[in-house]
Write an enzyme that holds these catalytic residues in place. Sequence first.
Site, PDB file in Angstrom:
ATOM      1  N   ASP A   1       1.213   4.017  -3.066  1.00  0.00           N
ATOM      2  CA  ASP A   1       0.793   5.407  -2.840  1.00  0.00           C
ATOM      3  C   ASP A   1       1.915   6.382  -3.187  1.00  0.00           C
ATOM      4  OD1 ASP A   1      -1.488   4.285  -1.889  1.00  0.00           O
ATOM      5  OD2 ASP A   1      -1.241   4.893   0.193  1.00  0.00           O
TER       6      ASP A   1
ATOM      7  N   SER B   1      -6.869   1.848  -3.993  1.00  0.00           N
ATOM      8  CA  SER B   1      -5.641   2.387  -3.378  1.00  0.00           C
ATOM      9  C   SER B   1      -4.715   2.937  -4.453  1.00  0.00           C
ATOM     10  CB  SER B   1      -4.868   1.309  -2.639  1.00  0.00           C
ATOM     11  OG  SER B   1      -5.614   0.207  -2.361  1.00  0.00           O
TER      12      SER B   1
ATOM     13  N   GLU C   1       0.837  -1.201   0.000  1.00  0.00           N
ATOM     14  CA  GLU C   1       0.000   0.000   0.000  1.00  0.00           C
ATOM     15  C   GLU C   1       0.875   1.257   0.000  1.00  0.00           C
ATOM     16  OE1 GLU C   1      -3.721  -0.110   0.183  1.00  0.00           O
ATOM     17  OE2 GLU C   1      -2.830   1.594  -0.846  1.00  0.00           O
TER      18      GLU C   1
HETATM   19  C1  LIG Z   1      -1.172  -7.118  -2.343  1.00  0.00           C
HETATM   20  C2  LIG Z   1      -2.186  -6.357  -3.086  1.00  0.00           C
HETATM   21  C3  LIG Z   1      -2.365  -6.627  -4.422  1.00  0.00           C
HETATM   22  C4  LIG Z   1      -3.331  -5.932  -5.122  1.00  0.00           C
HETATM   23  O1  LIG Z   1      -3.506  -6.171  -6.347  1.00  0.00           O
HETATM   24  O2  LIG Z   1      -4.085  -4.949  -4.505  1.00  0.00           O
HETATM   25  C5  LIG Z   1      -3.926  -4.653  -3.192  1.00  0.00           C
HETATM   26  C6  LIG Z   1      -4.719  -3.652  -2.583  1.00  0.00           C
HETATM   27  C7  LIG Z   1      -4.531  -3.340  -1.233  1.00  0.00           C
HETATM   28  N1  LIG Z   1      -5.251  -2.328  -0.536  1.00  0.00           N
HETATM   29  C8  LIG Z   1      -6.542  -2.373  -0.377  1.00  0.00           C
HETATM   30  O3  LIG Z   1      -7.160  -3.217  -0.925  1.00  0.00           O
HETATM   31  C9  LIG Z   1      -7.285  -1.409   0.509  1.00  0.00           C
HETATM   32  C10 LIG Z   1      -8.099  -0.369  -0.164  1.00  0.00           C
HETATM   33  C11 LIG Z   1      -9.164   0.167   0.713  1.00  0.00           C
HETATM   34  C12 LIG Z   1      -9.928  -0.630   1.528  1.00  0.00           C
HETATM   35  C13 LIG Z   1     -10.910  -0.059   2.323  1.00  0.00           C
HETATM   36  C14 LIG Z   1     -11.137   1.307   2.255  1.00  0.00           C
HETATM   37  C15 LIG Z   1     -10.340   2.087   1.449  1.00  0.00           C
HETATM   38  C16 LIG Z   1      -9.348   1.510   0.680  1.00  0.00           C
HETATM   39  N2  LIG Z   1      -6.524  -0.866   1.565  1.00  0.00           N
HETATM   40  C17 LIG Z   1      -6.331  -1.640   2.640  1.00  0.00           C
HETATM   41  O4  LIG Z   1      -6.748  -2.767   2.701  1.00  0.00           O
HETATM   42  C18 LIG Z   1      -5.566  -1.026   3.784  1.00  0.00           C
HETATM   43  C19 LIG Z   1      -4.114  -1.454   3.692  1.00  0.00           C
HETATM   44  N3  LIG Z   1      -6.131  -1.516   5.017  1.00  0.00           N
HETATM   45  C20 LIG Z   1      -7.258  -1.027   5.548  1.00  0.00           C
HETATM   46  O5  LIG Z   1      -7.827  -0.055   5.094  1.00  0.00           O
HETATM   47  C21 LIG Z   1      -7.806  -1.747   6.754  1.00  0.00           C
HETATM   48  C22 LIG Z   1      -8.646  -2.885   6.334  1.00  0.00           C
HETATM   49  N4  LIG Z   1      -8.566  -0.911   7.577  1.00  0.00           N
HETATM   50  C23 LIG Z   1      -3.578  -4.028  -0.510  1.00  0.00           C
HETATM   51  C24 LIG Z   1      -2.816  -5.012  -1.090  1.00  0.00           C
HETATM   52  C25 LIG Z   1      -2.965  -5.347  -2.439  1.00  0.00           C
END
Ligand SMILES: Cc1cc(=O)oc2cc(NC(=O)[C@H](Cc3ccccc3)NC(=O)[C@H](C)NC(=O)[C@H](C)N)ccc12
Length: 523
Positions: A248, A449, A244
């Site tokens: 970013d 993201s 992440e």
């Molecule tokens: C490893 C990986 C590969 C890929 O293709 O995509 C991806 C995306 C993310 N990040 C996320 O999915 C989310 C996005 C998000 C979720 C909820 C609200 C707003 C944005 N971000 C997260 O999961 C973040 C790291 N963690 C949180 O928000 C926690 C759940 N509160 C990661 C990894 C990959």
Amino acid sequence: MHLLGLVISKDWTHVGRADASDELKLTFALKQQNIHLLEERLRLVSDPDSAHYGKYLSLEEVASLVRPSELTQKTVHSWLQHHGISSCHTVHTQDFLQCTMTAEIAEKLLPGSRFHHYVRDGQSIVRSSGPYAVSDNVHQHLDFVGGLHRLPPTKKDGNRKQQKFKGEVHLGVTPAILRERYNLTAADVGSDQDNRQAVAQFLEQYYHPADLAEFMSIFGRTFKHLSEVDQVIGTQGEGKAGIEASLDVEYIMSTGANISTWVFSNSGRHESQEPFLQWILLLSNMSDLPRVHTISYGDDEDSLSTAYMMRINTEFMKAGVRGISLLFASGDNGAGCRHMGKDQNTFRPSFPASSPYVTTVGGTSFKNPFKVSYEVTDYISGGGFSNVFKMPDYQASAVEAYLKTGTSALPPASYFNTSGRAYPDMAALSKNYWVVMDRVPIPWVSGTSASTPVVGGMLSLINGQRFGQGLFDVTEGCQQACLDEQVQGKGFCSAPSWDPVTGWGTPNYPALLQALLNERPEL
Ligand SMILES: Cc1cc(=O)oc2cc(NC(=O)[C@H](Cc3ccccc3)NC(=O)[C@H](C)NC(=O)[C@H](C)N)ccc12
Ligand SMILES: [Ca+2]
């Protein structure tokens, strides 16, 4: 007395009572004054037809507006002092107090609280199992006490959203592809020395400077850029980089190229309880801040307390009235799904994406994934209607139009709250990005993201507030949702104009720039 409680989820193992001398850090959110005036002022500074448009407040002016009353400050301070708590830090606006104390003192301060140790996958936390009480005379001066209840989220498999490479020739999304699709020319890079942009990281996600340098050396050849972050606020952890954080930093510096970039790194255990509290406290205490911040994190609204969301929302207003734009990812779970009982589901909005005082960014993919073609909905794009925040006036007519025209294709009304804040506000590509992490270029990274820092970088170039016609409308495709009989996995669909999957659309940079410049106030 007011009782507040917690259910510890089953994946945490109880390993015993906290020692009386174990140290805890609690955050007290003091009741602020003049919230309605703050809201009104935010509306005026954001409205191009107002004489106040663009006339942002300084941190000192925000403090004068919202600072808690003498009575509130005295009541809370003397309550803490009475319990022997003196190790506290306040903020410029004096509406937060962070205090360190032993478990023994915390239990006396908040009757009913009982602190225990819990472990899961090598993580260890101290939390109160039972509900706690705050006496009426203090309760009326507090929004909430943070640091008692919220649990760090379950760590998911780092590769969960990575799609398997199936052998087709696919170059994937790179800065050059984004710059081509969104019509950024080589001249569209930052030139103002005072311009700054930021990303915020949580939950032990760190970017690695060597990854950024390598990313830019591979993908940054066609445009003028910076290859280093200018400032890290907070602690950069050691060890492996997080996907992440890498995504970013690499992408905000690709669209917001050549612009000084800061990383707010909110590491550690405490922040994972209320992930946004530590960060928003920092913002509310710094007088000189970047104007654009992107955040690719969120939680289900129903996993958070209303008091916490309301107060964070007020903090977003405080940022907005200072001219600071906060961009949040809309989430990667479509409309989401909450099981309410047998055969009874509803959609599941995400916070802070659902706050009316942030700009929320959804996701799209290319119609032809192998070509820079027009964009369609990415089915993972988070979107829908808040169950907590009511719909702000500024979006009423657009949402009404969507709900009217799309009636036949709409999910059943029982799944969503049409009077809530509708999101996202806009979208950008969210599929198949290249990211460098731990010095390795990784393909096929997807999610909102990715779209969020891309939009953030462009807004930093423009540094404006309002969107005109500078967006590509997305009209094709639907998002995912509950896999049940009624909606069969289908949430909202994109449509002409605003829709609850891609908002107003994806950025067409020169047109967006023109629209924003035309609306600039006389300086
Ligand atoms: C490893 C990986 C590969 C890929 O293709 O995509 C991806 C995306 C993310 N990040 C996320 O999915 C989310 C996005 C998000 C979720 C909820 C609200 C707003 C944005 N971000 C997260 O999961 C973040 C790291 N963690 C949180 O928000 C926690 C759940 N509160 C990661 C990894 C990959
Ligand atoms: Ca649309």
